[in-house]
Every structure is written in C-alpha cells, then in structure tokens.
Design a protein around this motif. Sequence first.
Motif, PDB file in Angstrom:
ATOM      1  N   VAL A  78      39.442  49.514  36.397  1.00  0.00           N
ATOM      2  CA  VAL A  78      38.552  49.308  37.582  1.00  0.00           C
ATOM      3  C   VAL A  78      39.233  48.646  38.577  1.00  0.00           C
ATOM      4  CG1 VAL A  78      36.417  49.849  36.427  1.00  0.00           C
ATOM      5  CG2 VAL A  78      37.349  47.636  36.590  1.00  0.00           C
ATOM      6  N   SER A  79      38.486  47.861  39.364  1.00  0.00           N
ATOM      7  CA  SER A  79      39.204  47.069  40.516  1.00  0.00           C
ATOM      8  C   SER A  79      40.452  46.104  40.296  1.00  0.00           C
ATOM      9  CB  SER A  79      38.046  46.246  41.515  1.00  0.00           C
ATOM     10  OG  SER A  79      37.511  45.414  40.601  1.00  0.00           O
ATOM     11  N   SER A  80      41.087  45.757  41.409  1.00  0.00           N
ATOM     12  CA  SER A  80      42.230  45.131  40.987  1.00  0.00           C
ATOM     13  C   SER A  80      42.054  43.723  40.397  1.00  0.00           C
ATOM     14  CB  SER A  80      43.149  44.864  42.341  1.00  0.00           C
ATOM     15  OG  SER A  80      42.203  44.106  43.167  1.00  0.00           O
ATOM     16  N   ALA A  81      42.953  43.157  39.613  1.00  0.00           N
ATOM     17  CA  ALA A  81      43.063  42.027  38.831  1.00  0.00           C
ATOM     18  C   ALA A  81      44.030  41.148  39.361  1.00  0.00           C
ATOM     19  CB  ALA A  81      43.021  42.281  37.420  1.00  0.00           C
ATOM     20  N   ALA A  82      44.144  39.878  38.974  1.00  0.00           N
ATOM     21  CA  ALA A  82      45.417  38.924  39.209  1.00  0.00           C
ATOM     22  C   ALA A  82      46.779  39.679  38.729  1.00  0.00           C
ATOM     23  CB  ALA A  82      45.094  37.584  38.296  1.00  0.00           C
ATOM     24  N   ALA A  83      47.648  38.676  39.476  1.00  0.00           N
ATOM     25  CA  ALA A  83      48.882  39.675  38.968  1.00  0.00           C
ATOM     26  C   ALA A  83      49.308  39.332  37.478  1.00  0.00           C
ATOM     27  CB  ALA A  83      50.043  38.576  39.735  1.00  0.00           C
ATOM     28  N   GLY A  84      49.544  40.329  36.856  1.00  0.00           N
ATOM     29  CA  GLY A  84      50.150  40.323  35.375  1.00  0.00           C
ATOM     30  C   GLY A  84      48.987  40.856  34.539  1.00  0.00           C
ATOM     31  N   TYR A  85      47.699  41.115  35.204  1.00  0.00           N
ATOM     32  CA  TYR A  85      46.551  41.436  34.487  1.00  0.00           C
ATOM     33  C   TYR A  85      45.920  42.924  35.057  1.00  0.00           C
ATOM     34  CZ  TYR A  85      46.298  36.812  32.275  1.00  0.00           C
ATOM     35  OH  TYR A  85      46.502  35.753  31.522  1.00  0.00           O
ATOM     36  N   ARG A  86      45.333  43.500  34.098  1.00  0.00           N
ATOM     37  CA  ARG A  86      44.346  44.667  34.675  1.00  0.00           C
ATOM     38  C   ARG A  86      43.056  44.411  34.263  1.00  0.00           C
ATOM     39  NH1 ARG A  86      43.917  48.116  29.981  1.00  0.00           N
ATOM     40  NH2 ARG A  86      45.094  47.509  28.268  1.00  0.00           N
ATOM     41  N   ARG A  87      42.363  45.064  35.151  1.00  0.00           N
ATOM     42  CA  ARG A  87      40.766  44.964  34.962  1.00  0.00           C
ATOM     43  C   ARG A  87      40.252  46.261  34.276  1.00  0.00           C
ATOM     44  NH1 ARG A  87      37.749  42.180  39.402  1.00  0.00           N
ATOM     45  NH2 ARG A  87      39.112  40.595  38.610  1.00  0.00           N
ATOM     46  N   THR A  88      39.673  46.244  33.333  1.00  0.00           N
ATOM     47  CA  THR A  88      39.133  47.581  32.713  1.00  0.00           C
ATOM     48  C   THR A  88      37.709  47.456  32.313  1.00  0.00           C
ATOM     49  OG1 THR A  88      39.398  46.485  30.576  1.00  0.00           O
ATOM     50  CG2 THR A  88      41.381  47.747  31.387  1.00  0.00           C
ATOM     51  N   GLU A  89      37.066  48.572  32.578  1.00  0.00           N
ATOM     52  CA  GLU A  89      35.628  48.858  32.068  1.00  0.00           C
ATOM     53  C   GLU A  89      35.688  49.233  30.657  1.00  0.00           C
ATOM     54  OE1 GLU A  89      31.972  48.474  32.559  1.00  0.00           O
ATOM     55  OE2 GLU A  89      32.993  48.203  34.211  1.00  0.00           O
ATOM     56  N   ASP A  90      35.504  48.200  29.684  1.00  0.00           N
ATOM     57  CA  ASP A  90      35.538  48.710  28.127  1.00  0.00           C
ATOM     58  C   ASP A  90      34.507  49.550  27.781  1.00  0.00           C
ATOM     59  OD1 ASP A  90      37.474  47.306  25.821  1.00  0.00           O
ATOM     60  OD2 ASP A  90      35.555  47.970  25.145  1.00  0.00           O
ATOM     61  N   PRO A  91      34.928  50.604  26.832  1.00  0.00           N
ATOM     62  CA  PRO A  91      33.737  51.481  26.239  1.00  0.00           C
ATOM     63  C   PRO A  91      32.556  50.548  25.522  1.00  0.00           C
ATOM     64  CG  PRO A  91      35.978  52.234  25.942  1.00  0.00           C
ATOM     65  CD  PRO A  91      36.154  50.940  26.440  1.00  0.00           C
ATOM     66  N   VAL A  92      32.902  49.350  25.050  1.00  0.00           N
ATOM     67  CA  VAL A  92      31.885  48.791  24.320  1.00  0.00           C
ATOM     68  C   VAL A  92      30.652  48.153  25.103  1.00  0.00           C
ATOM     69  CG1 VAL A  92      31.569  46.442  23.034  1.00  0.00           C
ATOM     70  CG2 VAL A  92      33.456  48.131  22.637  1.00  0.00           C
ATOM     71  N   GLY A  93      31.054  47.999  26.565  1.00  0.00           N
ATOM     72  CA  GLY A  93      30.084  47.595  27.409  1.00  0.00           C
ATOM     73  C   GLY A  93      30.254  46.415  28.381  1.00  0.00           C
ATOM     74  N   TYR A  94      31.630  46.076  28.852  1.00  0.00           N
ATOM     75  CA  TYR A  94      31.681  45.096  29.809  1.00  0.00           C
ATOM     76  C   TYR A  94      32.918  45.429  30.560  1.00  0.00           C
ATOM     77  CZ  TYR A  94      33.946  43.754  25.444  1.00  0.00           C
ATOM     78  OH  TYR A  94      34.876  43.833  24.352  1.00  0.00           O
ATOM     79  N   SER A  95      33.127  44.726  31.442  1.00  0.00           N
ATOM     80  CA  SER A  95      34.449  44.740  32.302  1.00  0.00           C
ATOM     81  C   SER A  95      35.112  43.543  31.880  1.00  0.00           C
ATOM     82  CB  SER A  95      34.109  44.908  33.819  1.00  0.00           C
ATOM     83  OG  SER A  95      33.473  44.063  34.409  1.00  0.00           O
ATOM     84  N   ILE A  96      36.333  43.556  32.034  1.00  0.00           N
ATOM     85  CA  ILE A  96      37.139  42.354  31.570  1.00  0.00           C
ATOM     86  C   ILE A  96      38.731  42.670  32.054  1.00  0.00           C
ATOM     87  CG2 ILE A  96      37.841  43.152  29.470  1.00  0.00           C
ATOM     88  CD1 ILE A  96      37.459  40.306  28.280  1.00  0.00           C
ATOM     89  N   ASP A  97      39.324  41.556  32.511  1.00  0.00           N
ATOM     90  CA  ASP A  97      40.835  41.324  32.923  1.00  0.00           C
ATOM     91  C   ASP A  97      41.487  40.991  31.533  1.00  0.00           C
ATOM     92  OD1 ASP A  97      39.853  41.687  35.227  1.00  0.00           O
ATOM     93  OD2 ASP A  97      40.673  40.020  36.238  1.00  0.00           O
ATOM     94  N   VAL A  98      42.718  41.742  31.264  1.00  0.00           N
ATOM     95  CA  VAL A  98      43.354  41.633  30.066  1.00  0.00           C
ATOM     96  C   VAL A  98      44.905  41.512  30.519  1.00  0.00           C
ATOM     97  CG1 VAL A  98      41.915  42.290  28.325  1.00  0.00           C
ATOM     98  CG2 VAL A  98      43.403  43.898  29.409  1.00  0.00           C
ATOM     99  N   PRO A  99      45.770  40.965  29.859  1.00  0.00           N
ATOM    100  CA  PRO A  99      47.413  41.148  30.285  1.00  0.00           C
ATOM    101  C   PRO A  99      47.820  42.415  30.272  1.00  0.00           C
ATOM    102  CG  PRO A  99      46.998  39.287  28.735  1.00  0.00           C
ATOM    103  CD  PRO A  99      45.796  39.871  28.704  1.00  0.00           C
ATOM    104  N   ARG A 100      48.543  43.033  31.310  1.00  0.00           N
ATOM    105  CA  ARG A 100      48.931  44.240  31.204  1.00  0.00           C
ATOM    106  C   ARG A 100      50.076  44.512  30.176  1.00  0.00           C
ATOM    107  NH1 ARG A 100      48.438  46.974  35.979  1.00  0.00           N
ATOM    108  NH2 ARG A 100      47.763  46.021  37.582  1.00  0.00           N
TER     109      ARG A 100
END
Length: 232
Positions: A78-100
């Motif tokens: 989804v929308s941009s995250a901090a450097a080195g991370y990616r923001r995802t809309e997880d299928p379980v039911g939440y958005s979260i930033d995780v390391p690339r």
Amino acid sequence: MPVGPASAPAPHRVRRVFAALVVAVLVGVAVGAGVWFLLRDTSLGSRSGAGPAPKVTASSSARPSSTSPSSAATPTPVSSAAAGYRRTEDPVGYSIDVPRGWTRTEKQGQAAPVVVYDAPADGRRLQIFRIAEDTPAQSLDLAENDPGYGFARQPGYQVLDRASGTTWAELAYRYDDTDLGARQVVDHRFQAADGTLYAIRATGPATLAPALVRDPLTRALTSFCPTGAECD
C-alpha cells in the motif's frame, strides 16, 4: 403412554454427543492458554508459529525508546513506508510495515492465524497474532509463567527487561534454543485501534545488537492498523 425400548438414544448418537463435548472443552483450554504452545521460536517448519477502554491508536501502544502451514497468501503493498521497509495490507486483516526482503509465511494457530516474517540472512523474525486473554498483561504473564508450557521454562531463560502500560505489556528475554542456539526475544502485546488484542514478537540471535532485533518490532507497532480502523 408407556415408553418402549425404541425411544432410548442410539449408542452411536451418545458417542457423537460425548465426542463433541470433549472437543469443545479442549478448544476452550487452548484459547485460554493464549495459544502459546505453537509459538516456540524454533526453525520454521518445526515447532514455530503458534493461540486481543477508550479507543486507542496502534502508535499509542508502542513502548517508548530506551501447526500446519496455510496457503501462501500474499500481502498487498500500500502506501510508502520508511526507508528499508515496505507497507503491506496483510490478508489476515491489518496493514503493517515490514523490512524489505523478509519472507512471509502463515500458520493456523488454535484460535487465529500466526503471520511470520523471516529475515533471509541473519535469523531475525517477526511473529504477529491475535490473543484471546482479557488484557495484554494477562496474556504475557500466562505465556511466560504457565507451569506446563510457559517460556520461562526454556533452557537458559533470562529476563532482560520488562515494562507495561494501560494498553500494552512487553517482555524482553533470552534463552537457549535447541535448534538455533542462544536467542533474544522482545514480546510486545497490545490493544490495537479497533480494541482487538494482538502480540508481535521479535526474535533474533543473541549475538546481534539488541537494536537490530527491536527496530523491526518498533516499526511494526507504530504502523500497525486493523483493516477498517482509524489509526494515526
């Protein structure tokens, strides 16, 4: 009218009712135990994976600075995250930033899915799952101290830090894993913006700098937002 022998319940019906009652009791025990048994921090594919005021946001829960695999669901960027991370809309039911570059797997726990993100190079890991106890502190205390499966019983267990707030509780510790060697863990349990309780556990080799293990957890907490909720 007299009741004849035909009115007695059939033996196979009695057996089905008894079996259903046994299953219900076992499920209730697993949920009350916080689904900890499935969360042993071992190599993926062995024992890893796994067991929820006023409205607060996911960012307010973050601490100040100081079974069998399911189908391979793919989180949606989804929308941009901090450097080195990616923001995802997880299928379980939440958005979260995780390391690339970290790989996602999902396992079904007793009460809810357990999402796992693994670093391909250095053995770090994030585990995210919903909890069933009444408060984060209650859930963490049960996971640590249960006489049957609490992680305080693990070899080499040593508390490194402990803290809590109104809507969160956190424990940092180390232990000796039989497969992976000495490990450090930060276990953070919190109330999300929709009132649901979650746990995010960050783990890694004890030889790594603690900040390398904690930083992905901090980013996950500050970005965590249940689908459909309003978060800062």
